[in-house]
Design a protein around this motif. Structure first.
Motif, mmCIF file in Angstrom:
data_model
loop_
_atom_site.group_PDB
_atom_site.id
_atom_site.type_symbol
_atom_site.label_atom_id
_atom_site.label_comp_id
_atom_site.label_asym_id
_atom_site.label_seq_id
_atom_site.Cartn_x
_atom_site.Cartn_y
_atom_site.Cartn_z
ATOM 1 N N ARG A 193 0.656 -1.571 -0.160
ATOM 2 C CA ARG A 193 0.101 0.342 0.065
ATOM 3 C C ARG A 193 0.930 1.141 -0.021
ATOM 4 N N LEU A 194 1.949 1.580 1.285
ATOM 5 C CA LEU A 194 2.699 1.870 0.677
ATOM 6 C C LEU A 194 3.258 2.792 -0.616
ATOM 7 N N PHE B 55 4.335 6.228 10.465
ATOM 8 C CA PHE B 55 3.974 6.147 12.026
ATOM 9 C C PHE B 55 2.649 4.991 11.244
ATOM 10 N N LEU B 56 2.768 4.132 11.523
ATOM 11 C CA LEU B 56 1.744 3.341 11.142
ATOM 12 C C LEU B 56 0.277 3.143 11.912
ATOM 13 N N GLU B 57 -0.835 2.734 11.895
ATOM 14 C CA GLU B 57 -2.187 3.072 12.829
ATOM 15 C C GLU B 57 -1.946 1.764 14.068
ATOM 16 N N ARG B 58 -1.314 1.521 15.364
ATOM 17 C CA ARG B 58 -1.511 0.392 15.615
ATOM 18 C C ARG B 58 -2.349 -0.291 16.535
ATOM 19 N N GLY C 160 -3.675 2.523 7.720
ATOM 20 C CA GLY C 160 -3.319 2.346 8.402
ATOM 21 C C GLY C 160 -2.074 3.184 8.384
ATOM 22 N N VAL C 161 -1.795 4.019 7.747
ATOM 23 C CA VAL C 161 -0.798 5.074 8.600
ATOM 24 C C VAL C 161 -1.231 6.121 9.108
ATOM 25 N N ALA C 162 -0.916 6.507 10.427
ATOM 26 C CA ALA C 162 -1.630 7.077 11.134
ATOM 27 C C ALA C 162 -0.712 8.908 10.901
ATOM 28 N N ASP D 226 10.858 6.117 17.807
ATOM 29 C CA ASP D 226 10.333 7.563 18.717
ATOM 30 C C ASP D 226 10.536 7.656 16.958
ATOM 31 N N LEU D 227 11.554 7.536 15.272
ATOM 32 C CA LEU D 227 11.659 7.665 14.589
ATOM 33 C C LEU D 227 11.097 7.384 13.435
ATOM 34 N N GLY D 228 9.560 5.763 13.671
ATOM 35 C CA GLY D 228 9.040 5.887 12.646
ATOM 36 C C GLY D 228 9.037 4.256 13.145
#
Length: 680
Positions: free
Chosen positions: A8-9, A91-94, A76-78, A40-42
Motif C-alpha cells: 500500500r505504501l 508511523f503506523l496506526e497501531r 493504516g498509516v497514522a 520514535d523515528l518511525g
C-alpha cells in the motif's frame, strides 16, 4: 503480516511521485522500505529522496519534505514525517494494525498459479536412512512449506533409485554372500528390521568388493539383470526397494515429512523416457557418439562449464547417500571435457535418467507415467509412478513451471549438466526455472559420537578432527531412527523431570514433538552450505538457540491465557473483542517505552522473512527470526508480566500482543515442520 502495508505504501508513494514530479511507473525509482533504528523515528522509512536528488537537482531533505506535505492519507498509516537527513518515515496506526492481524491466516494458494515441483529425500532404497538424509528432508520439506505459505501450488516428489548400484549391491549380498532365495528374503523382510539388516549387509558387500576387485563383475551382471527385468535378481531388487521405501516413509513420517508422488527410476527405463530424451539430445547435437580414445562407443555430452573437481562431486547415484564406486572405467571421466551419458555397452548412466526425469518434470518430454496408489493416508493416497496400466483418477503430475531439486552439494556438477541439456535442447527458459537446492554434509560432534557409539579411537587421526565423519557405505553412520529415538528418550527424561504427574503415554507424545523440533531446527539453523556437526545436547537445549526453546515460548504464552481464564474468567476471544473500546496508551508507548509495539511489529514480519527465504533459499534466516522473536517475547514477559499487572487496559493490550506473537511463532514453527506440545 507486514507486506500488505509495504504494498500500500509503495503504491501510494508512486502516485505522489507522479503528481509532484510527473514520474510515471517507468521513470520512478524503486521504493525500498526499511525499519528506522528506533520507533520514535518511525515504523517504516524510505531513502527514496536520495535516489531522486540528482535527477531533481534538489537536496534529499527538501524532496522528503515535499513528499510528506503531499502525502495525504493511507489506510493504516497514522502520519508521515520528513527526517532532517532526508529520510521519509511512516508511523503506523497501531490499534488497527494489531486488531487486523489477530486471528488472521496466511494466504491460501492462488487457483491456477504456476506449479512448482520440489523433489527431495531421494534415499537409495537399499538400507536405513541416515542423519544426512534427515538434513535433506528437513530442508526440502521446509521449502515446500514456505512456498505454500506464499500461495504457490507445490507438488512434492521423492525419487526412488530402484535400479541403481546400491540396490544391486544388496541383491549381490543376498544372492552371492548369503545365498538366499526370494522367498527367504521376503520372510526375512517380514520378521526383522529389514532396513537395518540391509544396512549391515551393504557394508559387508562393500568390504567384499574391496578384497577382490574382480568381484565387481557380480555388480555389473546384477545391474544388467535389474534393468532388463524378468529374472530372479530383478524380483529380489524390486522386493528390497519396496520394503526399504516403506521403512523410509515411516522414518520421514516421524519428521512430519510427506510426499505427493514417489517417482521410480525403473519406470523411467521401462517406459523409455530416456529413449525420447535421447532422440531430442541427439537431434540438437547436445550429445554425440565418441569414436576414439577410451570413451569410444560411448554417447557423451561436451562439458561447457568448468570441469568438476574431486570425484566426490559426481556420486554414482541420485540418492543423497554417499559416493559409490563406479561400475566401469567409463565413469572416471570427471576430469575430462566430456560426460558419458550412454556407456559403450548401451546402458544409460544415471545422468541420462536424470535428464529424462527433468524433462518430464517441466512438461517437455511428451510422455507420462502411469500411476498407482502406493499407500493410503488419512488425507488422501500417496501416489507412485507405474510402467503398467495404473489408476485413472490420479492427480495431474509433472508439467511444472519451476523445479527445485534438493540434492547435496556433491551433485552440483551433475545438476549443471541437467541445465546444460535443457539449453542444448532449445529450452533455455526451462533451465532458468530449474534450481539445484544444494546443501553440505552432516557430521557428528565428538560428544554425540560417543553417546551414539561411533567415537573414533582416541589415538586415531579422526579423533583429532573437529567433528566425526560417518560413512553409510561402510556401515559407520547414525541411522536416522536411532538418532530420533535417542533424542526422544532424552526429551522424555526432561519432560518427566518437569512434569512428574504426566502419564507415560502423555510424556511420550510430548517427547516425540520436542525431539522432532530439536532435530529439524538444528538441521536448518545453519547455512545450508556449511558442514554441520550434529550435537544432541545443543539440539535439545531448552535454553539455547533450539527448536525446544521456541516451543517453550509458545507453551508459556498458552499457559498465560490458561491462568487468565482460570483466575479472571477472561477468554482470548473476549479480550480481542474488547480492544475497540480500550485506551491505547500502553500500545502507543505513553510510558516512554515502545517495547510492546516493537514486539508486535517484529511478529508481523514473518511474511517478509519468508519472502527473503524463498529468494535466497537460505532457511537459517527463518530459524534465526523465530529464535529472536521467542527471545524478545521471553524478555518482555519477564520485564512486563501480564499476570501481575493490575491496570486492566495495560493487561488487555499486553494480552493481545502475546496472542499475536504466539500465533506468529506457531506459524514460523509450522513452516519448519515443528508442532507445539501442550506441556514442556
Amino acid at each position: 503480516m507486514i507486506l500488505p502495508v509495504h504494498e500500500r505504501l509503495r503504491a501510494h508513494l508512486q502516485q505522489v511521485l507522479e503528481q509532484l514530479y510527473s514520474l510515471g511507473s517507468a521513470e520512478a525509482p524503486a521504493i525500498p522500505l526499511e525499519y528506522p533504528p528506533t520507533r520514535d523515528l518511525g515504523d517504516l522509512g524510505t531513502p527514496v529522496a536520495f535516489d531522486l536528488a540528482r535527477r531533481l537537482r534538489k537536496a534529499p531533505r527538501v524532496i522528503a519534505q515535499e513528499i510528506a506535505g503531499s502525502f495525504g492519507a493511507v489506510e493504516g498509516v497514522a502520519r508521515v514525517a520528513a527526517a532532517p537527513n532526508g529520510y521519509l518515515n511512516f508511523f503506523l496506526e497501531r490499534r488497527s494494525f494489531l486488531m487486523d492481524r489477530l486471528g488472521a491466516h496466511p494466504t491460501a494458494p492462488r487457483p491456477g498459479g504456476a506449479k512448482a515441483i520440489v523433489e527431495h529425500t531421494a534415499i537409495n532404497p537399499n538400507k536405513a536412512a541416515h542423519i544426512g538424509h534427515l538434513r535433506n528432508s528437513a530442508l526440502g520439506d521446509t521449502l515446500v512449506r514456505v512456498l505454500r505459505f506464499r500461495g504457490v501450488p507445490v507438488e512434492v516428489q521423492n525419487y526412488i533409485d530402484d535400479t541403481g548400484v546400491q540396490v544391486a549391491d544388496v541383491v549381490v549380498g543376498f544372492l552371492v554372500l548369503e545365498r538366499k532365495t526370494l522367498d527367504e528374503i521376503r520372510e526375512l523382510a517380514d520378521s526383522t528390521r529389514f532396513d537395518y539388516y540391509c544396512w549391515d549387509l551393504y557394508a559387508r558387500v562393500t568390504e567384499w568388493y574391496e578384497e577382490d576387485k574382480a568381484r565387481l563383475t557380480h555388480r555389473a551382471k546384477t545391474l544388467h539383470d535389474i534393468e532388463h527385468g524378468g529374472n530372479e535378481a530383478a524380483d529380489i531388487g524390486a522386493l528390497i526397494a519396496d520394503r526399504i521405501v516403506r521403512r523410509h516413509l515411516q522414518t520421514m513420517g516421524r519428521m512430519n515429512v510427506d510426499y505427493d508422488l514417489l517417482s521410480w527410476e525403473g519406470d523411467i527405463l521401462r517406459l523409455k523416457f530416456w529413449a525420447q530424451a535421447f532422440d531430442v539430445l541427439k537431434a540438437s547435437g547436445a550429445v554425440y557418439l565418441q569414436t576414439e580414445g577410451r570413451l569410444a562407443g560411448c554417447w557423451v555430452m561436451p562439458i561447457q562449464d568448468e570441469a568438476p573437481g574431486p570425484r566426490a562431486q559426481g556420486p554414482e547415484a541420485k540418492g543423497n547417500s554417499e559416493a559409490a564406486p563406479s561400475t566401469d572405467d567409463e565413469e572416471d571421466e570427471a576430469g575430462e571435457r566430456e560426460k558419458v551419458i550412454v556407456r559403450s555397452n548401451g546402458v544409460v548412466t544415471y545422468v541420462g535418467k536424470d535428464i529424462a526425469y527433468q524433462f518430464w518434470k517441466l512438461g517437455l518430454l511428451g510422455r507420462d507415467f502411469h500411476y498407482r496408489v502406493f499407500a493410503d493416508r488419512s488425507d488422501g493416497p500417496l501416489w507412485a509412478t507405474s510402467s503398467t496400466d495404473g489408476e485413472g483418477n490420479h492427480p495431474a503430475f509433472g508439467g511444472a513451471a519451476y523445479v527445485y531439486n534438493v540434492i547435496d552439494v556433491r551433485q552440483s556438477y551433475l545438476q549443471k549438466l541437467l541445465k546444460q541439456a535443457l539449453v542444448a535442447a532449445g529450452h533455455p527458459e526451462a533451465a532458468e526455472r530449474s534450481h539445484h537446492f544444494a546443501y553440505e554434509m552432516v557430521a557428528l560432534s565428538h560428544a554425540t559420537a560417543r553417546e551414539l557409539g561411533y567415537a573414533p579411537a582416541p589415538d586415531s587421526e579422526d579423533a583429532k578432527r573437529p567433528f566425526v565423519e560417518v560413512s553409510g557405505r561402510r556401515g559407520l553412520g547414525v541411522k536416522a531412527d536411532d538418532l530420533l529415538d535417542t533424542l526422544m528418550r532424552n526429551a522424555g527424561r526432561e519432560v518427566e523431570k518437569r512434569n512428574p504427574e504426566l502419564s507415560d503415554s502423555e510424556r511420550e507424545r510430548i517427547a516425540q514433538t520436542i525431539g522432532v523440533a530439536a532435530v529439524r531446527y538444528f538441521l536448518i539453523k545453519f547455512s545450508r552450505n556449511k558442514i554441520i556437526a550434529f550435537d544432541l545436547e545443543e539440539a535439545l537445549s531448552f535454553e539455547g538457540e533450539s527448536g525446544p526453546y521456541i516451543q517453550y515460548a509458545v507453551v508459556r504464552a498458552n499457559n498465560i491465557f490458561q491462568k487468565l481464564r482460570q483466575r479472571d474468567g477472561l477468554r482470548e476471544a473476549d479480550l480481542v473483542a474488547s480492544l475497540e473500546s480500550v485506551q491505547t496508551d500502553e500500545l502507543l508507548g505513553a510510558n516512554g517505552s515502545h517495547e510492546l509495539w516493537q514486539l508486535v511489529l517484529d511478529a508481523s514480519r514473518l511474511d517478509e522473512v519468508v519472502e527473503q527465504v524463498v529468494r535466497s533459499l537460505e532457511f537459517s534466516v527463518l530459524a534465526k527470526y523465530a529464535f529472536a522473536l521467542a527471545q524478545a517475547f521471553n524478555a518482555f514477559y519477564h520485564r512486563s508480566p501480564i499476570l501481575n499487572e493490575e491496570r486492566d487496559d495495560v493487561r488487555r493490550w499486553r494480552g493481545a500482543a502475546i496472542i499475536y506473537v504466539r500465533d506468529q511463532l506457531t506459524r514460523a514453527l509450522d513452516l519448519m515442520g515443528i508442532a507445539v506440545p501442550p506441556r514442556m
